[in-house]
Write an enzyme that holds these catalytic residues in place. Structure first.
Site: not given
Ligand code: DOR
Ligand code: ZN
Length: 346
Positions: A14, A16, A100, A137, A175, A248
């Site tokens: 997971h 980003h 997702k 999520h 998460h 995450d």
């Molecule tokens: O803290 C988070 N940041 N939780 C999420 O679900 C998304 C993520 C984000 O994309 O910044």
């Molecule tokens: Zn995330």
């Protein structure tokens, strides 16, 4: 005492990576320590079609330092207008690994997400049929529900009824932040698993709110009370293959974090492995770390573990938190676990 620890090259299930300047700034950190990562699709606009995923994967590939052994595994962002045939074709072509589900409004860039789970039932049925995993999520967005209860209520109102309807759907509860989530996944059979983040193994809600408000510890789902954090550590270190790492790692520029309405997300990619070694050592479970970071997730997703390795050493002195990253658009703060970390990746 162990001084050196060699692990199978890990996967981050997971992650980003964003786009543009941020993508360029953060990709090298994940590519340094991980063999593969499941890339979240919550860009603006989101990654919704197979073509979007191919284009995004190309941009990621261009940001990976030459010679790095790192493969991005793509996901699609489920919307109420997702075309099931396009999605299944993308999975069959090996373009995407998972889909997702963001409840609309639950978190960063989730506005195009799902308002009514019934609206996506045909897509979920097609995914069940094709064996495509759904990453969830798991928070309700009902304003009546307290933010600290949103995960537990999601299980009761959305996840459990969905799984009763589609027991063969493969689900990853992303998460997980509560003992409710841990218990649900532990008793849930072979078609459900959970990712655990690095930061939720370290922080509880006091870290965000006691003695001053600390925006760098704000993320979603928000960290819960200490009893929950302990349940997460117990799950991660237990050896139960239903639990695996999904960092995450969610970079936001400091300017966006330190604002009147700060963004949710913690940037943990640079020091995740060192932090995890510390927490597994403290749980007397260093022998379970390889499973958590490199084997359990691969088994759930049906891929073989990475061929390479990564080695950590335990120093006699605490290691500094990695310095902030500079992006072309501003600074990015790296997660400070607030406890001494003796491990480092070599
Ligand atoms: O803290 C988070 N940041 N939780 C999420 O679900 C998304 C993520 C984000 O994309 O910044
Ligand atoms: Zn995330």
């Amino acid at each position: 005492m162990t001084r050196s620890l060699t692990l199978t090259r890990p996967d981050d299930w997971h992650l980003h990576l964003r786009d543009g300047a941020m993508l360029d700034a953060v990709t090298p950190d994940s590519a340094a320590d991980f063999g593969r990562a499941l890339i979240m699709p919550n860009l603006v606009p989101p990654v919704v079609t197979g073509d979007d995923a191919v284009a995004y994967r190309d941009r990621i590939m261009a940001a990976i330092p030459k010679g790095a052994d790192f493969t991005p595994l793509m996901t699609l962002y489920l919307t109420e207008t997702t075309d099931a045939a396009n999605l299944v074709a993308a999975a069959r072509a090996g373009i995407i690994m998972a889909v997702k589900l963001y409840p609309a409004g639950a978190t960063t860039n989730s506005a195009s997400g799902v308002r009514d789970i019934n609206a996506v039932m045909p897509v979920l049925e097609a995914m069940t049929e094709a064996g495509i995993p759904l990453c969830v999520h798991g928070e309700v967005t009902d304003p009546e529900i307290d933010i600290f209860d949103r995960e537990a209520v999601f299980i009761e109102r959305v996840l459990d009824p969905l799984r009763a309807k589609l027991p063969e759907l493969r689900v990853v509860m992303e998460h997980v932040t509560t003992s409710d989530g841990v218990d649900y996944v532990r008793g849930g059979g072979a078609n459900i698993a959970a990712t655990l983040t690095t930061h939720h193994l370290f922080i509880n809600r006091n870290h965000i709110l006691a003695g001053g408000i600390r925006p760098h510890y704000y993320c979603l789902p928000v960290a819960k009370r200490e009893t929950h954090r302990r349940a997460l550590v117990a799950a991660a270190t237990s050896g139960d293959a239903s639990f695996f790492l999904g960092t995450d790692s969610a970079p936001h520029l400091d300017a966006a974090k330190l604002s009147e309405c700060g963004c949710a997300g913690i940037y943990t990619a640079p020091n995740t492995l060192a932090c995890l070694a510390q927490i597994f050592e403290e749980a007397d479970a260093l022998d379970q770390l390889d499973g958590f970071v490199a084997r359990h997730g691969a088994a759930f997703y049906g891929v073989v573990p990475n061929a390479g390795t990564v080695t950590l050493v335990r120093e006699t002195a605490p290691q500094p938190v990695p310095r902030n990253r500079a992006t072309a658009e501003g600074e990015l703060t790296v997660f400070d676990p607030l406890v001494p970390i003796y491990w480092r990746v070599v």
